[in-house]
Design a protein around this motif. Structure first.
Motif, PDB file in Angstrom:
ATOM      1  N   ASN A  39     -20.750 -24.990 -26.137  1.00 20.72           N
ATOM      2  CA  ASN A  39     -20.899 -26.456 -25.405  1.00 20.72           C
ATOM      3  C   ASN A  39     -20.030 -26.558 -24.156  1.00 20.72           C
ATOM      4  OD1 ASN A  39     -21.537 -29.080 -25.067  1.00 20.72           O
ATOM      5  ND2 ASN A  39     -19.868 -29.758 -26.558  1.00 20.72           N
ATOM      6  N   ASN A  40     -18.976 -25.978 -24.039  1.00 24.82           N
ATOM      7  CA  ASN A  40     -18.316 -26.043 -22.843  1.00 24.82           C
ATOM      8  C   ASN A  40     -18.244 -24.701 -21.938  1.00 24.82           C
ATOM      9  OD1 ASN A  40     -15.736 -27.025 -25.176  1.00 24.82           O
ATOM     10  ND2 ASN A  40     -16.790 -28.386 -23.940  1.00 24.82           N
ATOM     11  N   HIS A  41     -18.951 -23.909 -22.355  1.00 24.90           N
ATOM     12  CA  HIS A  41     -19.025 -22.267 -21.361  1.00 24.90           C
ATOM     13  C   HIS A  41     -20.344 -22.199 -20.966  1.00 24.90           C
ATOM     14  CE1 HIS A  41     -15.369 -20.643 -23.751  1.00 24.90           C
ATOM     15  NE2 HIS A  41     -15.218 -21.693 -23.232  1.00 24.90           N
ATOM     16  N   PHE A  42     -21.301 -22.852 -21.321  1.00 23.89           N
ATOM     17  CA  PHE A  42     -22.730 -22.619 -20.503  1.00 23.89           C
ATOM     18  C   PHE A  42     -23.186 -23.785 -19.711  1.00 23.89           C
ATOM     19  CE2 PHE A  42     -22.495 -19.706 -24.213  1.00 23.89           C
ATOM     20  CZ  PHE A  42     -23.020 -18.427 -23.545  1.00 23.89           C
ATOM     21  N   VAL A  43     -23.269 -23.762 -18.385  1.00 22.68           N
ATOM     22  CA  VAL A  43     -23.641 -24.891 -17.693  1.00 22.68           C
ATOM     23  C   VAL A  43     -25.151 -24.581 -17.592  1.00 22.68           C
ATOM     24  CG1 VAL A  43     -23.020 -25.819 -15.273  1.00 22.68           C
ATOM     25  CG2 VAL A  43     -21.486 -24.340 -16.396  1.00 22.68           C
ATOM     26  N   SER A  44     -25.924 -25.655 -18.209  1.00 20.79           N
ATOM     27  CA  SER A  44     -27.134 -25.727 -18.232  1.00 20.79           C
ATOM     28  C   SER A  44     -27.939 -25.736 -16.754  1.00 20.79           C
ATOM     29  CB  SER A  44     -27.442 -27.029 -19.346  1.00 20.79           C
ATOM     30  OG  SER A  44     -26.982 -26.930 -20.423  1.00 20.79           O
ATOM     31  N   GLN A  45     -27.191 -26.763 -15.850  1.00 23.08           N
ATOM     32  CA  GLN A  45     -27.972 -26.879 -14.713  1.00 23.08           C
ATOM     33  C   GLN A  45     -28.049 -25.765 -13.967  1.00 23.08           C
ATOM     34  OE1 GLN A  45     -29.103 -30.206 -13.722  1.00 23.08           O
ATOM     35  NE2 GLN A  45     -30.142 -28.757 -12.294  1.00 23.08           N
ATOM     36  N   MET A  46     -27.273 -24.807 -14.183  1.00 22.24           N
ATOM     37  CA  MET A  46     -27.330 -23.433 -13.393  1.00 22.24           C
ATOM     38  C   MET A  46     -28.223 -22.849 -13.786  1.00 22.24           C
ATOM     39  SD  MET A  46     -23.074 -22.568 -13.243  1.00 22.24           S
ATOM     40  CE  MET A  46     -23.486 -20.660 -12.352  1.00 22.24           C
ATOM     41  N   PHE A  47     -28.701 -22.718 -15.023  1.00 20.88           N
ATOM     42  CA  PHE A  47     -30.010 -21.943 -15.610  1.00 20.88           C
ATOM     43  C   PHE A  47     -31.374 -22.907 -14.842  1.00 20.88           C
ATOM     44  CE2 PHE A  47     -27.014 -21.032 -18.875  1.00 20.88           C
ATOM     45  CZ  PHE A  47     -27.393 -19.562 -19.128  1.00 20.88           C
ATOM     46  N   GLU A  48     -31.276 -24.553 -14.960  1.00 18.86           N
ATOM     47  CA  GLU A  48     -32.088 -25.093 -14.278  1.00 18.86           C
ATOM     48  C   GLU A  48     -32.305 -24.780 -12.955  1.00 18.86           C
ATOM     49  OE1 GLU A  48     -34.049 -28.032 -15.497  1.00 18.86           O
ATOM     50  OE2 GLU A  48     -33.449 -27.596 -17.636  1.00 18.86           O
ATOM     51  N   ASP A  49     -31.355 -24.746 -12.125  1.00 15.38           N
ATOM     52  CA  ASP A  49     -31.621 -24.217 -10.694  1.00 15.38           C
ATOM     53  C   ASP A  49     -32.321 -23.051 -10.538  1.00 15.38           C
ATOM     54  OD1 ASP A  49     -30.277 -26.730 -10.113  1.00 15.38           O
ATOM     55  OD2 ASP A  49     -28.019 -25.443  -9.904  1.00 15.38           O
TER      56      ASP A  49
ATOM     57  N   ALA B 108     -22.787 -17.752 -14.392  1.00 14.44           N
ATOM     58  CA  ALA B 108     -23.332 -16.841 -13.246  1.00 14.44           C
ATOM     59  C   ALA B 108     -23.532 -15.644 -13.617  1.00 14.44           C
ATOM     60  CB  ALA B 108     -22.546 -17.091 -12.115  1.00 14.44           C
ATOM     61  N   LYS B 109     -22.612 -14.963 -14.464  1.00 13.32           N
ATOM     62  CA  LYS B 109     -22.604 -13.662 -14.780  1.00 13.32           C
ATOM     63  C   LYS B 109     -23.626 -13.513 -15.821  1.00 13.32           C
ATOM     64  CE  LYS B 109     -21.195  -9.333 -15.636  1.00 13.32           C
ATOM     65  NZ  LYS B 109     -21.549  -8.441 -14.674  1.00 13.32           N
ATOM     66  N   ILE B 110     -23.750 -14.403 -16.803  1.00 14.78           N
ATOM     67  CA  ILE B 110     -24.877 -14.360 -17.781  1.00 14.78           C
ATOM     68  C   ILE B 110     -26.366 -14.622 -17.166  1.00 14.78           C
ATOM     69  CG2 ILE B 110     -25.923 -15.645 -19.903  1.00 14.78           C
ATOM     70  CD1 ILE B 110     -23.356 -14.303 -20.376  1.00 14.78           C
ATOM     71  N   ILE B 111     -26.351 -15.495 -16.163  1.00 14.66           N
ATOM     72  CA  ILE B 111     -27.753 -15.800 -15.424  1.00 14.66           C
ATOM     73  C   ILE B 111     -28.081 -14.414 -14.776  1.00 14.66           C
ATOM     74  CG2 ILE B 111     -28.801 -16.725 -13.644  1.00 14.66           C
ATOM     75  CD1 ILE B 111     -27.648 -19.424 -14.472  1.00 14.66           C
ATOM     76  N   LYS B 112     -27.139 -13.771 -14.173  1.00 10.43           N
ATOM     77  CA  LYS B 112     -27.102 -12.457 -13.314  1.00 10.43           C
ATOM     78  C   LYS B 112     -27.545 -11.197 -14.247  1.00 10.43           C
ATOM     79  CE  LYS B 112     -25.022  -8.940 -10.127  1.00 10.43           C
ATOM     80  NZ  LYS B 112     -24.815  -8.031 -11.247  1.00 10.43           N
ATOM     81  N   ASP B 113     -27.101 -11.224 -15.544  1.00 12.33           N
ATOM     82  CA  ASP B 113     -27.101  -9.885 -16.281  1.00 12.33           C
ATOM     83  C   ASP B 113     -28.601 -10.156 -17.232  1.00 12.33           C
ATOM     84  OD1 ASP B 113     -24.837  -9.079 -15.456  1.00 12.33           O
ATOM     85  OD2 ASP B 113     -23.845  -9.149 -17.345  1.00 12.33           O
ATOM     86  N   PHE B 114     -28.969 -11.269 -17.569  1.00 14.54           N
ATOM     87  CA  PHE B 114     -30.240 -11.506 -18.176  1.00 14.54           C
ATOM     88  C   PHE B 114     -31.371 -12.126 -17.717  1.00 14.54           C
ATOM     89  CE2 PHE B 114     -26.564 -11.237 -21.028  1.00 14.54           C
ATOM     90  CZ  PHE B 114     -26.841 -10.146 -22.017  1.00 14.54           C
ATOM     91  N   PHE B 115     -31.265 -12.794 -16.522  1.00 12.66           N
ATOM     92  CA  PHE B 115     -32.535 -13.713 -16.133  1.00 12.66           C
ATOM     93  C   PHE B 115     -32.849 -13.340 -14.643  1.00 12.66           C
ATOM     94  CE2 PHE B 115     -30.543 -16.059 -19.494  1.00 12.66           C
ATOM     95  CZ  PHE B 115     -31.878 -16.326 -20.215  1.00 12.66           C
ATOM     96  N   ASN B 116     -31.999 -12.371 -13.656  1.00 10.36           N
ATOM     97  CA  ASN B 116     -32.173 -12.050 -12.623  1.00 10.36           C
ATOM     98  C   ASN B 116     -32.986 -10.802 -12.515  1.00 10.36           C
ATOM     99  OD1 ASN B 116     -31.430 -14.400 -11.434  1.00 10.36           O
ATOM    100  ND2 ASN B 116     -29.354 -13.567 -10.768  1.00 10.36           N
ATOM    101  N   LYS B 117     -33.706 -10.243 -13.692  1.00 11.46           N
ATOM    102  CA  LYS B 117     -34.214  -9.207 -13.512  1.00 11.46           C
ATOM    103  C   LYS B 117     -35.921  -8.995 -13.117  1.00 11.46           C
ATOM    104  CE  LYS B 117     -31.490  -7.308 -17.399  1.00 11.46           C
ATOM    105  NZ  LYS B 117     -31.015  -7.106 -18.654  1.00 11.46           N
TER     106      LYS B 117
END
Length: 293
Positions: A61-71, A284-293
């Motif tokens: 709940n406190n660690h994953f910023v949803s809006q960053m995925f939305e962006d 940002a690290k999670i998005i880079k590792d799993f969703f920027n491929k």
């Protein structure tokens, strides 16, 4: 003596009748709710489509910023619940599938809660109003020690969990008073506090070798072609027993260890919970590792 027994019988009959009426009234009110919390928002929802669904405890709940995925163009909601265990995370996913949610990715915060298979009363109790209206919820609670009382005795569940689903919560639900649980797409940002507890001891914590509810989540994802991403999230510098995360990795090699992505205390509100600034670095690290491929 007959009069006395008849009088007792009448009191009993009236008590049972009132219990049934109150049970029905409370349940009806909860069945109309969609804006108080994440649980009733799912229970009372229709099919939705998500690119990313986030599950877990407050460390989700406190660690994953949803809006960053939305962006990044990823429709996302953070269903992490403060105080929740994997018991509740599994049930949330089951309910989403029952309501025919289309989900591409599930990110599960799976670290400290791998050590237990218990219901978290503070969160688990919030499912209880719907136990007669959902076979999924009923079956999930069947192994609880007081299931028969919860299911068969009218109004018992509302008395037992009065602090969570009692008259106060029923009143606020009836007047449609919102909470902040659904703000920020489910993400709850934290600030740095001077008195935050920056020490933790997890020496005696051990992951269960086959956590039932973790395995359920993994199986549900596989059965529904959902990409399953399980991660361990950061803790502050002053933790005793950090080899717990090594134990998790040994027992569950598929879980990605992100425990040391953010370590400086300045990024933590308390030892187990990052501030908004820390959460943004981590996300940002999670998005880079799993969703920027």
């Amino acid at each position: 003596m007959k009069k006395f027994l008849f009088y007792i019988f009448k009191i009993f009959l009236v008590t049972v009748l009132v219990a049934f009426l109150l049970d029905g009234l409370y349940t009806y009110i909860f069945m109309q709710s969609k804006n108080r919390g994440k649980i009733e928002a799912v229970v009372n929802s229709e099919a939705k489509k998500y690119d990313v669904v986030i599950l877990g405890s407050s460390r989700a709940n406190n660690h994953f910023v949803s809006q960053m995925f939305e962006d990044k163009g990823l429709k996302t909601f953070n269903y992490g619940m403060s105080g929740g265990h994997l018991f509740e995370a599994s049930l949330m996913l089951k309910l989403m599938i029952e309501r025919k949610y289309e989900i591409k990715n599930v990110i599960l915060e799976a670290d400290l809660n791998l050590s237990n298979e218990k219901m978290a009363e503070g969160i688990g109790s919030l499912f209880v109003p719907f136990i007669h209206n959902s076979t999924i919820i009923k079956d999930h609670f069947k192994n609880e020690s007081d299931f028969n009382e919860l299911y068969y005795i009218p109004f018992y569940r509302y008395i037992k969990y009065d602090g969570k689903i009692g008259v106060r919560e029923v009143f606020f639900t009836a007047i449609h008073k919102k909470t902040n649980s659904q703000d920020n797409l489910g993400y709850y940002p934290l600030e740095k506090h001077k008195n935050g507890n920056m020490k933790n001891n997890i020496v005696n914590l051990n992951p269960l070798p086959h956590n039932k509810y973790y395995e359920e989540i993994k199986s549900i994802c596989k059965a529904n072609n959902i990409n399953f991403i399980a991660v361990m999230t950061p803790m502050c510098e002053n933790v005793t027993g950090m080899n717990y995360f090594d134990k998790v990795k040994k027992a569950y090699p598929e879980i990605y260890n992100y425990e040391n992505v953010v370590v400086e205390d300045k990024y933590f509100s308390s030892c187990g919970h990052m501030t908004d600034a820390g959460a943004k670095i981590f996300t940002a690290k999670i998005i880079k590792d799993f969703f920027n491929k």
